[in-house]
Write a protein that holds these residues in place. Structure first.
Motif, PDB file in Angstrom:
ATOM      1  N   UNK A  40      50.864  30.395  58.933  1.00  0.00           N
ATOM      2  CA  UNK A  40      50.518  30.563  57.528  1.00  0.00           C
ATOM      3  C   UNK A  40      51.770  30.421  56.676  1.00  0.00           C
ATOM      4  N   UNK A  41      51.626  29.896  55.464  1.00  0.00           N
ATOM      5  CA  UNK A  41      52.771  29.824  54.554  1.00  0.00           C
ATOM      6  C   UNK A  41      53.082  31.172  53.888  1.00  0.00           C
ATOM      7  N   UNK A  42      52.225  32.173  54.117  1.00  0.00           N
ATOM      8  CA  UNK A  42      52.384  33.496  53.502  1.00  0.00           C
ATOM      9  C   UNK A  42      53.433  34.293  54.271  1.00  0.00           C
ATOM     10  N   UNK A  43      54.227  35.103  53.567  1.00  0.00           N
ATOM     11  CA  UNK A  43      55.206  35.942  54.261  1.00  0.00           C
ATOM     12  C   UNK A  43      54.465  36.955  55.138  1.00  0.00           C
ATOM     13  N   UNK A  44      55.078  37.360  56.237  1.00  0.00           N
ATOM     14  CA  UNK A  44      54.406  38.288  57.152  1.00  0.00           C
ATOM     15  C   UNK A  44      53.957  39.583  56.489  1.00  0.00           C
ATOM     16  N   UNK A  45      54.798  40.195  55.681  1.00  0.00           N
ATOM     17  CA  UNK A  45      54.457  41.490  55.100  1.00  0.00           C
ATOM     18  C   UNK A  45      53.293  41.372  54.110  1.00  0.00           C
ATOM     19  N   UNK A  46      53.251  40.304  53.334  1.00  0.00           N
ATOM     20  CA  UNK A  46      52.132  40.118  52.393  1.00  0.00           C
ATOM     21  C   UNK A  46      50.817  39.958  53.146  1.00  0.00           C
ATOM     22  N   UNK A  47      50.829  39.143  54.203  1.00  0.00           N
ATOM     23  CA  UNK A  47      49.600  38.927  54.961  1.00  0.00           C
ATOM     24  C   UNK A  47      49.159  40.209  55.656  1.00  0.00           C
ATOM     25  N   UNK A  48      50.101  40.957  56.218  1.00  0.00           N
ATOM     26  CA  UNK A  48      49.764  42.209  56.896  1.00  0.00           C
ATOM     27  C   UNK A  48      49.170  43.218  55.912  1.00  0.00           C
ATOM     28  N   UNK A  49      49.795  43.360  54.753  1.00  0.00           N
ATOM     29  CA  UNK A  49      49.289  44.309  53.759  1.00  0.00           C
ATOM     30  C   UNK A  49      47.871  43.945  53.318  1.00  0.00           C
ATOM     31  N   UNK A  50      47.624  42.671  53.047  1.00  0.00           N
ATOM     32  CA  UNK A  50      46.317  42.244  52.550  1.00  0.00           C
ATOM     33  C   UNK A  50      45.257  42.251  53.647  1.00  0.00           C
ATOM     34  N   UNK A  51      45.577  41.644  54.784  1.00  0.00           N
ATOM     35  CA  UNK A  51      44.599  41.457  55.857  1.00  0.00           C
ATOM     36  C   UNK A  51      44.317  42.737  56.626  1.00  0.00           C
ATOM     37  N   UNK A  52      45.312  43.616  56.752  1.00  0.00           N
ATOM     38  CA  UNK A  52      45.157  44.812  57.577  1.00  0.00           C
ATOM     39  C   UNK A  52      45.141  46.092  56.730  1.00  0.00           C
ATOM     40  N   UNK A  53      46.220  46.366  56.036  1.00  0.00           N
ATOM     41  CA  UNK A  53      46.380  47.652  55.352  1.00  0.00           C
ATOM     42  C   UNK A  53      45.362  47.838  54.225  1.00  0.00           C
ATOM     43  N   UNK A  54      45.125  46.814  53.432  1.00  0.00           N
ATOM     44  CA  UNK A  54      44.224  46.937  52.283  1.00  0.00           C
ATOM     45  C   UNK A  54      42.873  46.261  52.515  1.00  0.00           C
ATOM     46  N   UNK A  55      42.549  45.961  53.755  1.00  0.00           N
ATOM     47  CA  UNK A  55      41.311  45.227  54.044  1.00  0.00           C
ATOM     48  C   UNK A  55      40.062  45.966  53.582  1.00  0.00           C
ATOM     49  N   UNK A  56      40.104  47.292  53.606  1.00  0.00           N
ATOM     50  CA  UNK A  56      38.922  48.075  53.216  1.00  0.00           C
ATOM     51  C   UNK A  56      38.476  47.768  51.789  1.00  0.00           C
ATOM     52  N   UNK A  57      39.412  47.489  50.906  1.00  0.00           N
ATOM     53  CA  UNK A  57      39.024  47.167  49.535  1.00  0.00           C
ATOM     54  C   UNK A  57      39.032  45.660  49.268  1.00  0.00           C
ATOM     55  N   UNK A  58      39.920  44.928  49.915  1.00  0.00           N
ATOM     56  CA  UNK A  58      40.059  43.499  49.626  1.00  0.00           C
ATOM     57  C   UNK A  58      38.918  42.653  50.197  1.00  0.00           C
ATOM     58  N   UNK A  59      38.508  42.904  51.425  1.00  0.00           N
ATOM     59  CA  UNK A  59      37.479  42.065  52.062  1.00  0.00           C
ATOM     60  C   UNK A  59      36.150  42.132  51.297  1.00  0.00           C
ATOM     61  N   UNK A  60      35.642  43.314  50.935  1.00  0.00           N
ATOM     62  CA  UNK A  60      34.403  43.329  50.146  1.00  0.00           C
ATOM     63  C   UNK A  60      34.555  42.623  48.790  1.00  0.00           C
ATOM     64  N   UNK A  61      35.749  42.686  48.217  1.00  0.00           N
ATOM     65  CA  UNK A  61      36.001  42.023  46.930  1.00  0.00           C
ATOM     66  C   UNK A  61      35.963  40.504  47.090  1.00  0.00           C
ATOM     67  N   UNK A  62      36.579  40.000  48.163  1.00  0.00           N
ATOM     68  CA  UNK A  62      36.655  38.553  48.364  1.00  0.00           C
ATOM     69  C   UNK A  62      35.388  37.965  48.980  1.00  0.00           C
ATOM     70  N   UNK A  63      34.652  38.761  49.724  1.00  0.00           N
ATOM     71  CA  UNK A  63      33.464  38.269  50.423  1.00  0.00           C
ATOM     72  C   UNK A  63      32.236  39.136  50.129  1.00  0.00           C
ATOM     73  N   UNK A  64      31.898  39.328  48.844  1.00  0.00           N
ATOM     74  CA  UNK A  64      30.792  40.217  48.507  1.00  0.00           C
ATOM     75  C   UNK A  64      29.434  39.716  49.008  1.00  0.00           C
ATOM     76  N   UNK A  65      29.337  38.444  49.306  1.00  0.00           N
ATOM     77  CA  UNK A  65      28.081  37.909  49.819  1.00  0.00           C
ATOM     78  C   UNK A  65      27.845  38.299  51.279  1.00  0.00           C
ATOM     79  N   UNK A  66      28.886  38.765  51.974  1.00  0.00           N
ATOM     80  CA  UNK A  66      28.776  39.148  53.384  1.00  0.00           C
ATOM     81  C   UNK A  66      29.030  40.631  53.637  1.00  0.00           C
TER      82      UNK A  66
END
Length: 162
Positions: free
Chosen positions: A12-38
């Motif tokens: 990924x072109x994303x820095x490791x810490x940004x991807x970890x924070x978004x994909x793992x640490x903040x997934x509880x709020x980010x995933x429903x926001x980005x994928x509300x249809x699922x």
């Protein structure tokens, strides 16, 4: 009990810490926001979000699955490693006892500023059941869709999760 292991490495072109924070640490709020249809929501049922916590992902109506429960086995923010286990939910069906996941995000030696996301998934069958690639294709495709959605969001929003 049969165990089938699948591994995946994604650059990924994303820095490791940004991807970890978004994909793992903040997934509880980010995933429903980005994928509300699922994903309707992610609810913390036990713990503080760290190791030992249990969270439930509730899917929207019309999806093939109603929910899954994950137990966080390890959340190492310093080394950007997360280990969790699906302990309950429709994807386990009649043949799987549980599914364990390990995600490790590290700096890419090739892609300056980017990262490599290493994922290992172990399917623990009931009895002598062994998962085959075609058995878990939908799950892999779903995980890749989530990953790519988060990555695209971070590319479009370069100041988030810095």
């Amino acid at each position: 009990m049969g165990v089938t292991t699948f591994t995946e490495e994604i650059t990924s072109p994303i820095t490791p810490i940004r991807l970890f924070k978004a994909l793992i640490v903040d997934s509880k709020s980010l995933i429903p926001k980005l994928l509300p249809q699922f994903v309707e929501n992610v609810v913390l049922l036990q713990g503080d979000g760290g190791a030992g916590s249990i969270e439930q992902v509730n899917f929207t109506k019309g999806n093939p699955f109603e929910f899954v429960k994950h137990r966080i086995d390890e959340l190492d923010k310093e080394n950007m490693v997360c280990k969790y286990t699906m302990i309950e939910g429709d994807p386990l069906g009649q043949n799987l006892d549980f599914i364990s996941h390990e995600i490790k995000i590290e700096e890419s030696k090739i892609n300056s500023g980017g990262c490599i996301c290493k994922m290992t998934t172990n399917y623990h069958g009931i009895g002598d059941f062994f998962a085959k690639e075609e058995d878990i294709k939908d799950g892999k495709d779903s995980a890749m869709g989530i990953y790519k959605t988060v990555e695209a969001y971070l590319i479009q929003n370069p100041n988030l999760y810095t």
